[in-house]
Motif scaffolding. Structure first.
Motif, mmCIF file in Angstrom:
data_model
loop_
_atom_site.group_PDB
_atom_site.id
_atom_site.type_symbol
_atom_site.label_atom_id
_atom_site.label_comp_id
_atom_site.label_asym_id
_atom_site.label_seq_id
_atom_site.Cartn_x
_atom_site.Cartn_y
_atom_site.Cartn_z
ATOM 1 N N GLN A 1 0.821 -1.214 0.000
ATOM 2 C CA GLN A 1 0.000 0.000 0.000
ATOM 3 C C GLN A 1 0.850 1.257 0.000
ATOM 4 O O GLN A 1 0.438 2.280 -0.568
ATOM 5 C CB GLN A 1 -0.913 -0.002 1.217
ATOM 6 C CG GLN A 1 -1.899 -1.148 1.261
ATOM 7 C CD GLN A 1 -2.921 -1.055 0.165
ATOM 8 O OE1 GLN A 1 -3.333 0.038 -0.219
ATOM 9 N NE2 GLN A 1 -3.348 -2.206 -0.338
ATOM 10 N N VAL A 2 1.993 1.197 0.650
ATOM 11 C CA VAL A 2 2.900 2.328 0.716
ATOM 12 C C VAL A 2 4.259 1.913 0.170
ATOM 13 O O VAL A 2 4.797 0.885 0.556
ATOM 14 C CB VAL A 2 3.047 2.844 2.154
ATOM 15 C CG1 VAL A 2 4.092 3.950 2.220
ATOM 16 C CG2 VAL A 2 1.714 3.359 2.681
ATOM 17 N N GLN A 3 4.786 2.728 -0.707
ATOM 18 C CA GLN A 3 6.101 2.487 -1.259
ATOM 19 C C GLN A 3 7.049 3.588 -0.801
ATOM 20 O O GLN A 3 6.701 4.773 -0.835
ATOM 21 C CB GLN A 3 6.061 2.443 -2.780
ATOM 22 C CG GLN A 3 7.369 2.009 -3.424
ATOM 23 C CD GLN A 3 7.220 1.707 -4.897
ATOM 24 O OE1 GLN A 3 6.133 1.820 -5.462
ATOM 25 N NE2 GLN A 3 8.306 1.311 -5.537
ATOM 26 N N LEU A 4 8.233 3.196 -0.356
ATOM 27 C CA LEU A 4 9.220 4.135 0.139
ATOM 28 C C LEU A 4 10.386 4.212 -0.836
ATOM 29 O O LEU A 4 10.957 3.183 -1.201
ATOM 30 C CB LEU A 4 9.731 3.704 1.516
ATOM 31 C CG LEU A 4 8.662 3.486 2.597
ATOM 32 C CD1 LEU A 4 9.320 3.004 3.890
ATOM 33 C CD2 LEU A 4 7.891 4.769 2.845
ATOM 34 N N VAL A 5 10.728 5.414 -1.238
ATOM 35 C CA VAL A 5 11.816 5.635 -2.173
ATOM 36 C C VAL A 5 12.900 6.450 -1.483
ATOM 37 O O VAL A 5 12.659 7.589 -1.079
ATOM 38 C CB VAL A 5 11.334 6.358 -3.439
ATOM 39 C CG1 VAL A 5 12.500 6.572 -4.399
ATOM 40 C CG2 VAL A 5 10.234 5.552 -4.118
ATOM 41 N N GLU A 6 14.087 5.864 -1.376
ATOM 42 C CA GLU A 6 15.197 6.493 -0.681
ATOM 43 C C GLU A 6 16.186 7.105 -1.659
ATOM 44 O O GLU A 6 16.324 6.653 -2.798
ATOM 45 C CB GLU A 6 15.932 5.470 0.185
ATOM 46 C CG GLU A 6 15.059 4.755 1.194
ATOM 47 C CD GLU A 6 15.810 3.680 1.945
ATOM 48 O OE1 GLU A 6 15.169 2.924 2.691
ATOM 49 O OE2 GLU A 6 17.050 3.589 1.791
ATOM 50 N N CYS B 1 13.647 10.097 2.167
ATOM 51 C CA CYS B 1 12.764 8.967 1.936
ATOM 52 C C CYS B 1 11.355 9.498 1.718
ATOM 53 O O CYS B 1 10.760 10.093 2.620
ATOM 54 C CB CYS B 1 12.797 8.008 3.125
ATOM 55 S SG CYS B 1 11.622 6.638 3.009
ATOM 56 N N ALA B 2 10.842 9.275 0.534
ATOM 57 C CA ALA B 2 9.509 9.737 0.179
ATOM 58 C C ALA B 2 8.536 8.566 0.153
ATOM 59 O O ALA B 2 8.801 7.545 -0.483
ATOM 60 C CB ALA B 2 9.528 10.436 -1.175
ATOM 61 N N ALA B 3 7.429 8.719 0.839
ATOM 62 C CA ALA B 3 6.399 7.696 0.884
ATOM 63 C C ALA B 3 5.286 8.027 -0.091
ATOM 64 O O ALA B 3 4.893 9.185 -0.239
ATOM 65 C CB ALA B 3 5.838 7.567 2.287
ATOM 66 N N SER B 4 4.780 7.004 -0.747
ATOM 67 C CA SER B 4 3.673 7.202 -1.664
ATOM 68 C C SER B 4 2.404 7.551 -0.891
ATOM 69 O O SER B 4 2.289 7.284 0.302
ATOM 70 C CB SER B 4 3.451 5.948 -2.513
ATOM 71 O OG SER B 4 3.134 4.831 -1.693
ATOM 72 N N ARG B 5 1.472 8.156 -1.588
ATOM 73 C CA ARG B 5 0.211 8.526 -0.956
ATOM 74 C C ARG B 5 -0.569 7.288 -0.552
ATOM 75 O O ARG B 5 -0.533 6.262 -1.224
ATOM 76 C CB ARG B 5 -0.613 9.380 -1.900
ATOM 77 C CG ARG B 5 0.049 10.694 -2.286
ATOM 78 C CD ARG B 5 0.243 11.586 -1.087
ATOM 79 N NE ARG B 5 0.860 12.856 -1.453
ATOM 80 C CZ ARG B 5 1.218 13.798 -0.593
ATOM 81 N NH1 ARG B 5 1.011 13.619 0.695
ATOM 82 N NH2 ARG B 5 1.782 14.914 -1.027
ATOM 83 N N SER B 6 -1.285 7.412 0.543
ATOM 84 C CA SER B 6 -2.057 6.300 1.058
ATOM 85 C C SER B 6 -3.356 6.809 1.658
ATOM 86 O O SER B 6 -3.488 7.984 1.985
ATOM 87 C CB SER B 6 -1.252 5.530 2.107
ATOM 88 O OG SER B 6 -2.004 4.453 2.641
#
Length: 120
Positions: free
Chosen positions: A1-6, A22-27
């Motif tokens: 549900q959430v993807q983290l991009v570092e 670290c950016a988290a996708s919208r949820s």
């Protein structure tokens, strides 16, 4: 549900600085706690720093005074400013996010990891 991009890892000399992002996708549900863990080869993964949505922080003793964790709730992004880096800080750094879902509990997500190498 959430993807983290570092991003932000790399090679730096002792005493240098790096800033991890670290950016988290919208949820559907907000992320309550975000943090950074690190793992050196052959060692256990350890918590470096955490921050709540309210801005409360906690640091490992080994990084206290040198690292600063912060977050931008509007951007769903957490940062780790690392200063006065030491060779022992060398590790793969993993972004972590915890999301509380009513009726379900806490969901935990991990980034892919970014290498930080401190060497002269």
């Amino acid at each position: 549900q959430v993807q983290l991009v570092e991003s932000g890892g790399g090679l730096v000399q002792p005493g240098g600085s790096l800033r991890l992002s670290c950016a988290a996708s919208r949820s559907t549900f907000s992320i309550n706690v975000m943090g950074w863990y690190r793992q050196a080869p052959g060692k256990q993964r350890e918590l470096a720093a955490v921050i709540t949505s309210g801005g409360n922080t906690n640091y490992a003793n080994s990084v206290q005074g040198r690292f600063t964790i912060s977050r931008d709730n509007a951007k769903n992004t957490v940062y780790l400013q690392m200063n006065s880096l030491k060779p022992e800080d060398t590790a793969v750094y993993y972004c972590n996010a915890n999301q509380y879902v009513p009726g379900v509990g806490t969901r935990t997500y991990w980034g892919q990891g970014t290498q930080v190498t401190v060497s002269s």
